[in-house]
Design a protein around this motif. Structure first.
Motif, PDB file in Angstrom:
ATOM      1  N   VAL A   9      81.230  -6.332 -18.733  1.00  0.00           N
ATOM      2  CA  VAL A   9      81.952  -7.597 -18.613  1.00  0.00           C
ATOM      3  C   VAL A   9      82.803  -7.791 -19.863  1.00  0.00           C
ATOM      4  O   VAL A   9      82.288  -7.770 -20.980  1.00  0.00           O
ATOM      5  CB  VAL A   9      80.975  -8.781 -18.438  1.00  0.00           C
ATOM      6  N   ILE A  11      85.068 -10.231 -22.097  1.00  0.00           N
ATOM      7  CA  ILE A  11      85.299 -11.644 -22.375  1.00  0.00           C
ATOM      8  C   ILE A  11      86.275 -11.755 -23.539  1.00  0.00           C
ATOM      9  O   ILE A  11      86.401 -10.833 -24.345  1.00  0.00           O
ATOM     10  CB  ILE A  11      83.985 -12.406 -22.685  1.00  0.00           C
ATOM     11  N   ASP A  35      88.914  -8.462 -11.462  1.00  0.00           N
ATOM     12  CA  ASP A  35      89.497  -9.461 -12.352  1.00  0.00           C
ATOM     13  C   ASP A  35      89.178 -10.809 -11.720  1.00  0.00           C
ATOM     14  O   ASP A  35      89.692 -11.126 -10.639  1.00  0.00           O
ATOM     15  CB  ASP A  35      91.009  -9.247 -12.463  1.00  0.00           C
ATOM     16  N   THR A  36      88.323 -11.592 -12.361  1.00  0.00           N
ATOM     17  CA  THR A  36      87.871 -12.839 -11.730  1.00  0.00           C
ATOM     18  C   THR A  36      89.003 -13.844 -11.552  1.00  0.00           C
ATOM     19  O   THR A  36      88.963 -14.657 -10.624  1.00  0.00           O
ATOM     20  CB  THR A  36      86.694 -13.481 -12.495  1.00  0.00           C
ATOM     21  N   ASP A  37      90.022 -13.801 -12.392  1.00  0.00           N
ATOM     22  CA  ASP A  37      91.174 -14.679 -12.190  1.00  0.00           C
ATOM     23  C   ASP A  37      91.872 -14.373 -10.871  1.00  0.00           C
ATOM     24  O   ASP A  37      92.286 -15.282 -10.140  1.00  0.00           O
ATOM     25  CB  ASP A  37      92.182 -14.551 -13.339  1.00  0.00           C
ATOM     26  N   GLU A  64      85.702 -21.271 -11.148  1.00  0.00           N
ATOM     27  CA  GLU A  64      85.392 -20.040 -11.883  1.00  0.00           C
ATOM     28  C   GLU A  64      83.884 -19.803 -11.932  1.00  0.00           C
ATOM     29  O   GLU A  64      83.408 -18.693 -11.688  1.00  0.00           O
ATOM     30  CB  GLU A  64      85.970 -20.150 -13.293  1.00  0.00           C
ATOM     31  N   GLU A  65      83.125 -20.853 -12.220  1.00  0.00           N
ATOM     32  CA  GLU A  65      81.670 -20.732 -12.255  1.00  0.00           C
ATOM     33  C   GLU A  65      81.132 -20.295 -10.895  1.00  0.00           C
ATOM     34  O   GLU A  65      80.282 -19.404 -10.814  1.00  0.00           O
ATOM     35  CB  GLU A  65      81.039 -22.062 -12.658  1.00  0.00           C
ATOM     36  N   ILE A  68      82.147 -16.520 -10.190  1.00  0.00           N
ATOM     37  CA  ILE A  68      81.394 -15.571 -11.021  1.00  0.00           C
ATOM     38  C   ILE A  68      79.920 -15.566 -10.637  1.00  0.00           C
ATOM     39  O   ILE A  68      79.301 -14.504 -10.543  1.00  0.00           O
ATOM     40  CB  ILE A  68      81.588 -15.881 -12.518  1.00  0.00           C
ATOM     41  N   ILE A  78      84.236  -5.890 -15.158  1.00  0.00           N
ATOM     42  CA  ILE A  78      84.622  -7.237 -14.748  1.00  0.00           C
ATOM     43  C   ILE A  78      85.407  -7.885 -15.885  1.00  0.00           C
ATOM     44  O   ILE A  78      84.876  -8.095 -16.974  1.00  0.00           O
ATOM     45  CB  ILE A  78      83.381  -8.096 -14.409  1.00  0.00           C
ATOM     46  N   THR A  80      86.807 -11.202 -17.059  1.00  0.00           N
ATOM     47  CA  THR A  80      86.628 -12.623 -16.756  1.00  0.00           C
ATOM     48  C   THR A  80      87.809 -13.428 -17.282  1.00  0.00           C
ATOM     49  O   THR A  80      88.531 -12.990 -18.177  1.00  0.00           O
ATOM     50  CB  THR A  80      85.343 -13.172 -17.412  1.00  0.00           C
ATOM     51  N   ALA A  84      85.548 -18.535 -18.754  1.00  0.00           N
ATOM     52  CA  ALA A  84      84.282 -18.213 -18.080  1.00  0.00           C
ATOM     53  C   ALA A  84      83.067 -18.524 -18.943  1.00  0.00           C
ATOM     54  O   ALA A  84      82.014 -18.919 -18.427  1.00  0.00           O
ATOM     55  CB  ALA A  84      84.267 -16.742 -17.665  1.00  0.00           C
ATOM     56  N   LEU A  94      75.735 -12.832 -14.845  1.00  0.00           N
ATOM     57  CA  LEU A  94      76.312 -11.516 -15.137  1.00  0.00           C
ATOM     58  C   LEU A  94      75.463 -10.727 -16.129  1.00  0.00           C
ATOM     59  O   LEU A  94      75.363  -9.504 -16.036  1.00  0.00           O
ATOM     60  CB  LEU A  94      77.727 -11.668 -15.686  1.00  0.00           C
TER      61      LEU A  94
END
Length: 168
Positions: A9, A11, A35-37, A64-65, A68, A78, A80, A84, A94
């Motif tokens: 992950v 960050i 890509d969480t976005d 977002e929460e 994820i 990943i 984030t 995040a 995660l």
């Protein structure tokens, strides 16, 4: 080297290079990439900036929460969103199966990299400065990081190489 099913992950602040380094890392290690976005934009059918404009920055953080916390993946890199780390629940979800890598980039370097503050979709309080956001988030990034990569003066490939060298 790396446990086969473990995730990585990434960050860090917007502009730190999480998405770019994440793609390279996934390719180099034969892993999947999320890509969480982008997942947020695809599930909400609008950009991050549109979410902030329509519903506020806290709504983006809640989405977002949820996104994820709902991820179930293995052997995946990943990337984030920068905000995040405000969700302890999402981060702990995660953390069960991941090594967290903080891409630490100086404020000065981020200012050089980011040119579209107004439409980038950065989840920050109205009136909050980017510097205040940077200071606020840095503590959280350090709290969750297993590995810290100081990547201000590195190319994406150099950052990726440094991550690979430090993985367990």
């Amino acid at each position: 080297m790396l446990m086969q099913q473990r995730n990585i992950v990434l960050i860090g602040m917007p502009g730190a290079g999480k998405s770019t380094a994440g793609i390279l890392l996934a390719k180099n290690l034969g892993m999947d990439f999320i890509d969480t976005d982008i997942v947020i934009q695809n599930t909400q059918h609008k950009t991050l900036q549109a979410i902030i404009e329509d519903d506020g920055y806290l709504a983006l953080r809640a989405i977002e929460e949820s996104v994820i916390s709902g991820l179930v993946c293995h052997n995946t890199v990943i990337a984030t969103g920068g905000s995040a780390v405000y969700s302890t629940a999402a981060m702990l979800h995660l953390k069960k199966n991941a090594t967290f890598v903080y891409l630490d980039v100086t404020l000065a370097q981020l200012r050089l990299r980011i040119h579209n503050y107004d439409d980038r979709g950065i989840a920050m309080a109205p009136g909050q400065t980017f510097e205040a956001l940077f200071d606020e988030r840095a503590k959280l990034y350090h709290q969750f990081a297993d590995i810290i990569i100081h990547s201000s003066q590195q190319t994406a490939q150099q950052t990726t190489d440094n991550i690979e060298r430090q993985l367990p």
